[in-house]
Structures are given as C-alpha cells and as structure tokens.
Design a protein around this motif. Structure first.
Motif, PDB file in Angstrom:
ATOM      1  N   THR A   1     -44.406 -27.394  15.225  1.00 55.57           N
ATOM      2  CA  THR A   1     -45.846 -27.231  15.438  1.00 55.57           C
ATOM      3  C   THR A   1     -46.273 -25.838  14.979  1.00 55.57           C
ATOM      4  OG1 THR A   1     -45.642 -26.267  17.652  1.00 55.57           O
ATOM      5  CG2 THR A   1     -45.663 -28.689  17.507  1.00 55.57           C
ATOM      6  N   PRO A   2     -47.573 -25.632  14.805  1.00 57.12           N
ATOM      7  CA  PRO A   2     -48.044 -24.285  14.498  1.00 57.12           C
ATOM      8  C   PRO A   2     -47.611 -23.261  15.564  1.00 57.12           C
ATOM      9  CG  PRO A   2     -49.777 -25.843  14.016  1.00 57.12           C
ATOM     10  CD  PRO A   2     -48.669 -26.611  14.701  1.00 57.12           C
ATOM     11  N   ILE A   3     -47.569 -23.685  16.820  1.00 55.29           N
ATOM     12  CA  ILE A   3     -47.130 -22.792  17.893  1.00 55.29           C
ATOM     13  C   ILE A   3     -45.677 -22.385  17.664  1.00 55.29           C
ATOM     14  CG2 ILE A   3     -46.714 -22.614  20.381  1.00 55.29           C
ATOM     15  CD1 ILE A   3     -49.096 -24.646  20.692  1.00 55.29           C
ATOM     16  N   ASP A   4     -44.837 -23.357  17.286  1.00 52.24           N
ATOM     17  CA  ASP A   4     -43.429 -23.053  16.980  1.00 52.24           C
ATOM     18  C   ASP A   4     -43.321 -22.075  15.815  1.00 52.24           C
ATOM     19  OD1 ASP A   4     -42.577 -24.908  18.925  1.00 52.24           O
ATOM     20  OD2 ASP A   4     -42.470 -26.529  17.453  1.00 52.24           O
ATOM     21  N   GLU A   5     -44.140 -22.295  14.793  1.00 54.20           N
ATOM     22  CA  GLU A   5     -44.116 -21.414  13.620  1.00 54.20           C
ATOM     23  C   GLU A   5     -44.483 -19.977  13.997  1.00 54.20           C
ATOM     24  OE1 GLU A   5     -45.485 -23.237   9.707  1.00 54.20           O
ATOM     25  OE2 GLU A   5     -46.471 -24.533  11.193  1.00 54.20           O
ATOM     26  N   LEU A   6     -45.497 -19.834  14.839  1.00 58.21           N
ATOM     27  CA  LEU A   6     -45.913 -18.505  15.288  1.00 58.21           C
ATOM     28  C   LEU A   6     -44.804 -17.827  16.090  1.00 58.21           C
ATOM     29  CD1 LEU A   6     -49.560 -19.369  16.343  1.00 58.21           C
ATOM     30  CD2 LEU A   6     -48.911 -17.814  14.495  1.00 58.21           C
ATOM     31  N   ARG A   7     -44.200 -18.568  16.996  1.00 59.47           N
ATOM     32  CA  ARG A   7     -43.140 -17.989  17.828  1.00 59.47           C
ATOM     33  C   ARG A   7     -41.898 -17.653  17.008  1.00 59.47           C
ATOM     34  NH1 ARG A   7     -44.480 -21.981  22.808  1.00 59.47           N
ATOM     35  NH2 ARG A   7     -46.035 -20.650  23.769  1.00 59.47           N
ATOM     36  N   THR A   8     -41.573 -18.491  16.041  1.00 56.84           N
ATOM     37  CA  THR A   8     -40.417 -18.219  15.179  1.00 56.84           C
ATOM     38  C   THR A   8     -40.646 -16.948  14.370  1.00 56.84           C
ATOM     39  OG1 THR A   8     -39.804 -20.543  15.033  1.00 56.84           O
ATOM     40  CG2 THR A   8     -39.037 -19.113  13.255  1.00 56.84           C
TER      41      THR A   8
ATOM     42  N   ALA B   1     -44.032  -3.823  12.774  1.00 53.04           N
ATOM     43  CA  ALA B   1     -43.479  -5.176  12.929  1.00 53.04           C
ATOM     44  C   ALA B   1     -43.585  -5.644  14.377  1.00 53.04           C
ATOM     45  CB  ALA B   1     -42.034  -5.217  12.446  1.00 53.04           C
ATOM     46  N   HIS B   2     -43.298  -4.762  15.324  1.00 57.66           N
ATOM     47  CA  HIS B   2     -43.427  -5.119  16.744  1.00 57.66           C
ATOM     48  C   HIS B   2     -44.877  -5.441  17.097  1.00 57.66           C
ATOM     49  CE1 HIS B   2     -39.721  -4.771  19.159  1.00 57.66           C
ATOM     50  NE2 HIS B   2     -39.268  -4.091  18.110  1.00 57.66           N
ATOM     51  N   ALA B   3     -45.812  -4.652  16.595  1.00 61.22           N
ATOM     52  CA  ALA B   3     -47.230  -4.904  16.875  1.00 61.22           C
ATOM     53  C   ALA B   3     -47.668  -6.252  16.294  1.00 61.22           C
ATOM     54  CB  ALA B   3     -48.089  -3.775  16.312  1.00 61.22           C
ATOM     55  N   LEU B   4     -47.238  -6.541  15.083  1.00 56.36           N
ATOM     56  CA  LEU B   4     -47.585  -7.819  14.460  1.00 56.36           C
ATOM     57  C   LEU B   4     -46.952  -8.976  15.227  1.00 56.36           C
ATOM     58  CD1 LEU B   4     -48.981  -9.341  12.173  1.00 56.36           C
ATOM     59  CD2 LEU B   4     -46.975  -8.887  10.750  1.00 56.36           C
ATOM     60  N   ALA B   5     -45.718  -8.822  15.644  1.00 57.26           N
ATOM     61  CA  ALA B   5     -45.045  -9.869  16.425  1.00 57.26           C
ATOM     62  C   ALA B   5     -45.752 -10.103  17.754  1.00 57.26           C
ATOM     63  CB  ALA B   5     -43.587  -9.491  16.652  1.00 57.26           C
ATOM     64  N   THR B   6     -46.205  -9.036  18.379  1.00 65.58           N
ATOM     65  CA  THR B   6     -46.936  -9.164  19.644  1.00 65.58           C
ATOM     66  C   THR B   6     -48.221  -9.961  19.437  1.00 65.58           C
ATOM     67  OG1 THR B   6     -45.981  -7.118  20.479  1.00 65.58           O
ATOM     68  CG2 THR B   6     -48.035  -7.851  21.513  1.00 65.58           C
ATOM     69  N   TRP B   7     -48.919  -9.687  18.338  1.00 65.37           N
ATOM     70  CA  TRP B   7     -50.128 -10.445  18.020  1.00 65.37           C
ATOM     71  C   TRP B   7     -49.800 -11.928  17.785  1.00 65.37           C
ATOM     72  CZ3 TRP B   7     -51.651 -12.031  12.770  1.00 65.37           C
ATOM     73  CH2 TRP B   7     -52.879 -12.680  12.739  1.00 65.37           C
ATOM     74  N   LEU B   8     -48.750 -12.203  17.032  1.00 68.29           N
ATOM     75  CA  LEU B   8     -48.379 -13.595  16.773  1.00 68.29           C
ATOM     76  C   LEU B   8     -48.028 -14.325  18.070  1.00 68.29           C
ATOM     77  CD1 LEU B   8     -46.247 -13.222  13.519  1.00 68.29           C
ATOM     78  CD2 LEU B   8     -48.585 -14.123  13.720  1.00 68.29           C
TER      79      LEU B   8
ATOM     80  N   LEU C   1     -51.406 -18.107  11.530  1.00 69.34           N
ATOM     81  CA  LEU C   1     -50.515 -19.125  10.989  1.00 69.34           C
ATOM     82  C   LEU C   1     -50.126 -18.794   9.548  1.00 69.34           C
ATOM     83  CD1 LEU C   1     -48.981 -21.689  11.591  1.00 69.34           C
ATOM     84  CD2 LEU C   1     -51.009 -22.998  10.921  1.00 69.34           C
ATOM     85  N   ALA C   2     -51.063 -18.280   8.764  1.00 70.80           N
ATOM     86  CA  ALA C   2     -50.745 -17.886   7.387  1.00 70.80           C
ATOM     87  C   ALA C   2     -49.707 -16.769   7.376  1.00 70.80           C
ATOM     88  CB  ALA C   2     -52.016 -17.446   6.652  1.00 70.80           C
ATOM     89  N   VAL C   3     -49.846 -15.793   8.268  1.00 67.03           N
ATOM     90  CA  VAL C   3     -48.873 -14.700   8.368  1.00 67.03           C
ATOM     91  C   VAL C   3     -47.520 -15.252   8.801  1.00 67.03           C
ATOM     92  CG1 VAL C   3     -48.269 -12.618   9.681  1.00 67.03           C
ATOM     93  CG2 VAL C   3     -50.585 -12.889   8.765  1.00 67.03           C
ATOM     94  N   ALA C   4     -47.518 -16.101   9.817  1.00 66.82           N
ATOM     95  CA  ALA C   4     -46.266 -16.685  10.303  1.00 66.82           C
ATOM     96  C   ALA C   4     -45.553 -17.456   9.204  1.00 66.82           C
ATOM     97  CB  ALA C   4     -46.541 -17.597  11.501  1.00 66.82           C
ATOM     98  N   ARG C   5     -46.301 -18.241   8.455  1.00 68.69           N
ATOM     99  CA  ARG C   5     -45.689 -19.034   7.384  1.00 68.69           C
ATOM    100  C   ARG C   5     -45.151 -18.147   6.271  1.00 68.69           C
ATOM    101  NH1 ARG C   5     -49.819 -24.226   7.514  1.00 68.69           N
ATOM    102  NH2 ARG C   5     -48.739 -25.229   9.271  1.00 68.69           N
ATOM    103  N   ALA C   6     -45.823 -17.059   5.988  1.00 71.50           N
ATOM    104  CA  ALA C   6     -45.313 -16.125   4.981  1.00 71.50           C
ATOM    105  C   ALA C   6     -43.993 -15.496   5.454  1.00 71.50           C
ATOM    106  CB  ALA C   6     -46.344 -15.044   4.684  1.00 71.50           C
ATOM    107  N   ILE C   7     -43.935 -15.144   6.728  1.00 69.73           N
ATOM    108  CA  ILE C   7     -42.715 -14.579   7.293  1.00 69.73           C
ATOM    109  C   ILE C   7     -41.590 -15.605   7.305  1.00 69.73           C
ATOM    110  CG2 ILE C   7     -41.663 -13.692   9.426  1.00 69.73           C
ATOM    111  CD1 ILE C   7     -44.507 -12.420   9.967  1.00 69.73           C
TER     112      ILE C   7
END
Length: 119
Positions: free
Chosen positions: A3-10, A65-72, A107-113
C-alpha cells in the motif's frame, strides 16, 4: 499487496537506517578526520565529488535524511488514520477540512527512495 502507507514506511526506514550508518561513519571513519566535525559532511562531499553533485549530496546529510524520514512517517500515520476512518464510516462519512495535498508528494519521494514507480 503493498500500500502507499507501506511504501512511505519502507522509505522512512531506509532513510533512517542509511542516516544512522552514515552518522556512525562520520563519527568514526578516518576519511572524515581532516574535516571540522560541524561541517565534515558538507566539506567532505563537496571536496570528494565536486560540482553540483557534490553540493547536492552535501546538503543531504544524515540530519536531513532523519528529518525527511520523520516527515514520511508522519504522512504514513495521517494516511493510515484517514484509511481507518474511511473503512469505519465509508468515504461519505469522512469530512476533511485540511487538504491532504502532501500525500502525493510524500508518495513520490518514497517511491524515488524505494526505486519504484513514480505516481
């Protein structure tokens, strides 16, 4: 099914893990010793890579990276809450007064990562 939620958490976990490893390397690696500890990441990457690529890598420090991960992770939590409400009350029972416009960007950021498909 992912799911998109899984993608964000991953993506968030990937960033956290990489940032922690990079921070450990920054704190202990011989490569970084010639640099001032406050600016080592920026100076080392700018020096090592040079040009715009070095400048970009330099601003994407473990702290960034930590700040971006916190946002995701926050986006995943909001998305999860919205899905829970929709499942309980149906889409017609969900009234959102604040636009959730950042979900598509997150979601776009998560998918790029994650190296996956872009929306």
């Amino acid at each position: 099914m992912t799911t998109p939620i899984d993608e964000l958490r991953t993506a968030a976990q990937t960033l956290m893990d990489l940032a922690d490893i990079a921070r450990e390397d920054l704190d202990t690696g011989d490569y970084w010793k010639p640099y001032n500890s406050a600016t080592a990441w920026r100076d080392g990457l700018t020096n090592g890579m040079g040009g715009a690529s070095g400048d970009l890598a330099a601003v994407f420090s473990p702290t960034t990276a930590h700040a971006l991960a916190t946002w995701l992770r926050a986006e995943a939590a909001i998305w999860d809450a919205v899905e829970t409400v929709k499942a309980e009350y149906g889409p017609q029972g969900l009234k959102v007064t604040t636009p959730l416009s950042t979900h598509a960007q997150a979601l776009a950021v998560a998918r790029a990562i994650n190296g996956g498909e872009q929306p």
